[in-house]
Structures are given as structure tokens and as C-alpha cells.
Design an enzyme around this catalytic site. Sequence first.
Site, PDB file in Angstrom:
ATOM      1  N   SER A 302       0.855  -1.188   0.000  1.00 57.65           N
ATOM      2  CA  SER A 302       0.000   0.000   0.000  1.00 57.65           C
ATOM      3  C   SER A 302       0.885   1.230   0.000  1.00 57.65           C
ATOM      4  CB  SER A 302      -0.871   0.022   1.257  1.00 57.65           C
ATOM      5  OG  SER A 302      -0.102   0.405   2.398  1.00 57.65           O
ATOM      6  N   ASP A 303       0.345   2.367  -0.433  1.00 54.54           N
ATOM      7  CA  ASP A 303       0.998   3.628  -0.130  1.00 54.54           C
ATOM      8  C   ASP A 303       0.836   3.833   1.383  1.00 54.54           C
ATOM      9  OD1 ASP A 303       2.292   6.057  -0.345  1.00 54.54           O
ATOM     10  OD2 ASP A 303       1.163   6.681  -2.106  1.00 54.54           O
ATOM     11  N   CYS A 304       1.601   4.736   1.949  1.00 55.05           N
ATOM     12  CA  CYS A 304       1.691   4.797   3.410  1.00 55.05           C
ATOM     13  C   CYS A 304       0.398   5.298   4.049  1.00 55.05           C
ATOM     14  CB  CYS A 304       2.892   5.628   3.812  1.00 55.05           C
ATOM     15  SG  CYS A 304       4.419   4.825   3.285  1.00 55.05           S
TER      16      CYS A 304
END
Length: 811
Positions: A302-304
Site C-alpha cells: 500500500s501507499d503509506c
Amino acid sequence: MSKMNHQKLSLLALIHICLLLLVSAQSADQPPFSCDSSDPLTKSYPFCKTTLPIDDRVQDLISRLTLDEKISQLVNSAPAIPRLGIPGYEWWSEALHGVAFVANISQGIHFNGTIRSATSFPQVILTAASFDPYLWYRIGQAIGIEARGIYNAGQARGMTFWTPNINIYRDPRWGRGQETPGEDPLVTGKYAVSFVRGIQGDSFEGGKLGENLQVSACCKHFTAYDLDNWKGINRFVFDANVTVQDLADTYQPPFQSCIQKGKASGVMCAYNRINGVPNCADYNLLSKTARGQWGFNGYITSDCDAVSIIYDEQGYVKEPEDAVADVLKAGMDLDCGEYLKNYTESAVNRKKVSVSEIDRALRNLFSIRMRLGHFNGDPTKQPFGDIGSDQVCSQEHLNLALEAARNGIVLLKNTGNLLPLSKTKTNSLAIIGPNANSTETLVGNYAGPPCRPITPLQALRSYVNDTKYHPGCSTVNCSSDLTDQAMKIVKGADQVVLVMGLDQTQEREAHDRLDLVLPGNQQKLISSIASTANKPVILVLLCGGPVDITFAKNDQNIGSIIWAGYPGEAGGTALAEIIFGDHNPGGRLPVTWYPQSLTKIPMTDMRMRSEPSSGYPGRTYRFYQGPKVFEFGYGLSYSNYSYEILPLKQNKVYLNNQSSNKLAVGYKSVSEMGTELCEKSKFPVTVGVQNNGEMDGKHAVLLFARQAKAGNGRPVKQLVGFNSVDLKAGEKAEIKFELRPCEHLSSANEDGVMVIDEGSYLLSIGDKESEMAVVFSSDTSGSATSKQERANLPPRILKFLYIYTLVCIFY
């Protein structure tokens, strides 16, 4: 258990703990790894046996983990598992245009040891302007080597780099457009393939990577992500309304290339939703498309904090455990954040997600770590183990950074051949502008500490001793210009160079622009200086995104304009070399430069195609129908180049069509034609290019195609081939392109199906065009050759009958 065996196991455990402590103590100068051959416990584990297939090793490792240990490995900062001799691992590292360090975040790279810096190449948008895939490959290769060198020196806790950014630069206001290769899907896809092959350790042509990874690349942000924060709408809550048509032929192709041709080992799913569904929770996107249709074999992160926002900000699910279940079931493997660490056990206990889904994610994660060699024992004895710290900031890499800056910089205006300046006749210079002496501006975002940065001011002073400088504005936003003070050094100077533009206060992650004009009083300062100077001035723009500089384009007191992006640590040197003629500029714009009027269109409108009935002009050169400041592919040189398209060996492409209904509508789907016919239909196109100038030059050659009668949502034109060629003064060369009709002449219909239209097409380069046609036939052979043979059949029959008649008469 006997007392002797118990004592033996205790002794082994004690030795094992001591070895772990020793590794921890040596972590400052030794890279972390598992399966130490001197550790009597771990060397007996099947997951440490390099002779076994990675799948078997991973399965053995997962089988030894408790549920708590499994869950702990699903986040970017994966902790150590001491009882198995596995050190901690940090998945998050950055290397957008050089090994990077971003302060105040957890990441796998640190510059706190013997290595204090890394080569800073130009920001990607400028590198793309070279239109040189081999240059892109070499940059990726250099970054991968430096990353390994840092790891081998003990300054890295991970070798997974979340790069490249291959989102389409759809809207010029996007703060992160600077990180991308531009607005064209073909260019972006080729950049992805070249860079990924380079950084991961593959060959330029691909196919030689094998099992071992130099480092792991991660193509991001999947998908249709190109808005960060615009008028209160942020990337965390933005629901992008995207048609399947635009997904198919604009947003998705770069990711498909990155996976299928580049063999990227990582993919990052984006924050935003697409048509209501969060990217990281989209099974169709992650599992069905990436893994199923494209054959992706790697990990998906995932993106953060993208998992947490599914519940916390988007309200897509009712409970945190539902967000965990959705992303794991969709096919995501790693959470950059702590949501999976905090809520996965509860999700398992409540039967929202199964342990098998966790195991599936772990298989992908540990497979990458094994491919990186982290479970193969001493890294110095493994592939890439001989890369030393001397290869970080090496002269070879510094030269490459300079080459990249030289070849990316774009000359936008050069009235009366003002440039290049004479080295002998230019006795004094006045340098004005807030970007003239800033190393921070040079390197853009996601940068590490550069090796030996040189600003434009420093580089220009090396050419002219009598060089005076004034910033003109206190900062780039130029809220209060210092024109009067700057004027004092302008009036007596032979030549004036203004170094203006943007910086990371104006465009960056989490910050999109509202305007396309220069910030604050920059325009006023530029115009005032230009009207006062003794001769027409030179305007240099440092910026990632396009700027509406129509005023400068039309101002006769501004003789030359140069766009230099964020050119990296060697950018100052490259600029000075171009200004004084030691390098002939040959870069071309990888994005359209729009006028300020485009800002009337909401940034949230994701449509690529124009809609004349509503006045919507469309996006990017492929679909945009409106005024431009500079068009995609524009760029001048100190040389003039001429082109010719050599006669096509095949000016008609025959594509069989067994279904008569498609003949009526005049198009055919690419999938219906099949791989074999698509391969048969490809043909060569040869372009002649000549340098008619007095200087040697490197020239980007762009080949476009367009339908003679475009419409129906088809592109106005689209790039079908490009390359860069070195030509000496007066030299001519032939560039060969391979035209693949199924790929280059197709576009998506409203159902998201890639189709080719029957009819006439025009290939163009510069001002030259060559016509060709796509013809459908109802037979099953479908090849151009068989058509020609059938065309020749009647004359052959007549010839036979003529000879036969003569024989009968005489005999």
C-alpha cells in the site's frame, strides 16, 4: 528428552543468541542477513538451503512462524524474528532519481556512516525529455549499484525501493508531475521498463535477470493517481471517476509494461478510489488484472497509511477489521503503516480474513527478500557482494548525471541565435533570480544528499570572471521583488541571465498548484529586467511542471528561454555548457505546456477525451483541443535537422476479419485478432535524419501516427516510436522503427476494448508525412503477402493460357 540432549540444545541456543548479539553489534558496518553458515541452528533450516527452489524455502519458513510473527511481517518496518535468526527488515526506501533519504520517516537507507551522499540525477521529468531509453536504463543501473554499495557498507536495512512513479502527468497543476516521465503512455511505459531493468540488475534488452535481484523496484501508484491536494480535495478521499476507455489506453498501459516487460518485483497501490473502490481493496485491479492478466510475480504494497484511510477517512467500510480483510482478499501483501499489525489478529478471530490469506501475502514478501539474497548467508559472498562504497558517487556516475542533464534540458526560444554566447566576447554577466544559487532547488524532491552539486551561478562564473549576482526576489514565491537593487548590476553587463521558475514550496507531494503562471512578482521582475538590459536577456526556468510564459515567448527583449526542470547535482554545469555552446541542446518537452485558462477546468475531471459540446478540451496532446504555450515534443537546437520517411515496404496492413458485423462498423478488437496475426502485421519504418547545422548534436527523433479522419474518441495523434541519435555537423543517419499496428494504431472504445479502425493513417515526423492504410478482409489468411499473391493470380492465369494456346497452334 535426555539431560544430555537438553544441554546440547541449550548450548546451541546460547550460541545462536550470542551470534545475533554479535550481528547487532556489527550492524554499523555489516549488512543484515539471515542464514549465517556459522550459526548451527539456522544452517539446518530448509529455508536456508539455496539449492532448494525459492517457493519451497518460503513455504518452510512460513510454516515455522506463529500467527503473531506472521502478522508482524505484514508491515513496512518488519521486526526481527530472533529464534529463527531473521533480522528486522525495512521495506520502505526511495530512489526516484538517486538513492534518497527523506527526513522524519522510517526507511531502509541511512547516510550516517562512511557513505554520506549519493549521485543525484535529474528529476525524472527532465530525464524523460531526452527521449533516450538507454540513458534511462543506465541511470537505473547506476542507482541500483549505489544502493547495493550502501547496503554492503552496512548502511541499509532494506533493498526494496519504491520507484519509479509512472502515473500519467494528466494535469499540469499536479505537484508530483515532476516525478513522472510525462503525459504519454508509450514514453512512460518505456521509461518504466528501461529504469526497472537497470535498477534490478537486468540487461537493457531484458531476459537476463534470473532469480537474483540487485535491488527491488516498485512501480507506483496503481492506478489513475494524479491529484494530491487541490482546493481542499486531497488524495486520501478523492474518488476518481475514470472511464474504462481512459483506463485501457492511458492510465493502465505503463503499469502493464512495467510488469510484463520490465519484470518489476513490486507494485504500490494508490490512496485514491477509482469509481468508488479504494485501489488497495480492488480485487479486479490487484489480483485479476495485475496478477491474472499481466502475470505479475512480486509483492504489492500500500501507499503509506492507505489501508487506514479506507476506514478512517473514506468510510468505505464499517470497521477497521473490514479494511484489513478487504485489502488482503484483494491481493495486497504489505501495509506501509501499522493498520495490519493492529487489526489483523482481530480480523482473523472474527472470521473476516483467513490465515491462508496472510500466508499468501507472506509468500510474496519472503520470496522478494530471498531473491535479494537476504537468506543466502554472508552477502559479500553472494551476487552483487563485490559492489563497494567506491562505486557510490563514482566519477562514472557523476559523468552520467551531467550527461543526463545536458540531454534533457530544452531550448524553448532562441531569437536571432542569441545562444550560444561567445566565450571571447562575453566579458561580464549579470545573474538574476532566486533559483540561480540554490542546490536544494536543483535536486527536486525525493533526493538524497548529492555528491558535488554545482549551482548555475557557480558554473557560469567558471566561464566569465566578471559575474555579478542578485536574487531579484527573497524567495521563489517572490511576494516582494527587489527589482531596483537587481537593476544596478544589469545596466553594465554584457549579458543577463535570469534563473527563475518554481521549487518545492510551489509544487510537491501533498501540494498541487492553483495557477500555471509564475509565482508572485516573478513576471514583473523578468519584464523589468529585460526592458532595462543592454541586449535581449536569457531566461532559464527551473521547474517540474509547465508554466504559462506566453509573456516571455512574445517579449522581444527576451531572446532565449531554457527549461531545465530540476536538473540534479550537475545541472548547473550542464546549463552553463549549453549557454556557452559547449553542448548543443536537444531535449524535447515530455508534457504539453498549457495556458493559464486551463485552470478553469476542475483538476478532479479525469476525462482524457475532449467534449466539444460542453467546451471540455480534453487532456494531453493525444486528446487536447485547445490553445498551447508549447506542445508536447517541442524543443529547439543550435542545429537545424531535416527528415524524410523512406518509402514504406508495406503501405497497407491487411487484417482478416471473420465476423461480418465488425466489417460493417469498421473496426476490429486487438484481442480478436490474436497474437499470431498481430505479430505478422508488424513492419519496419525507416526515417532519415540529417544535422544541417555547424555543431554536433544529440537529437530526439519522434514518430507519430494519426488517423486521416479522427473522431469517435480516437486520439488526435499518438507517439508510435522514438529514439535519440548522435549526429555530427552535416551527418545523416537512418533510424529504424518497428511499427506494430495492434499496439501503435489501436485505441480503446467506450467499452475499454482496444480496437483498430479500418482506413487511412498518416505517419509523421517533423513536417514530413507518409500515408498507409489498414484494410480488413473477410478471409482467414489476412496477411499482406497473401493479398499480393491473390492480386497477382489473374495475370499468371492469363500468361499460362497464352503459352498453352501457342503450343496448341504450333503442335
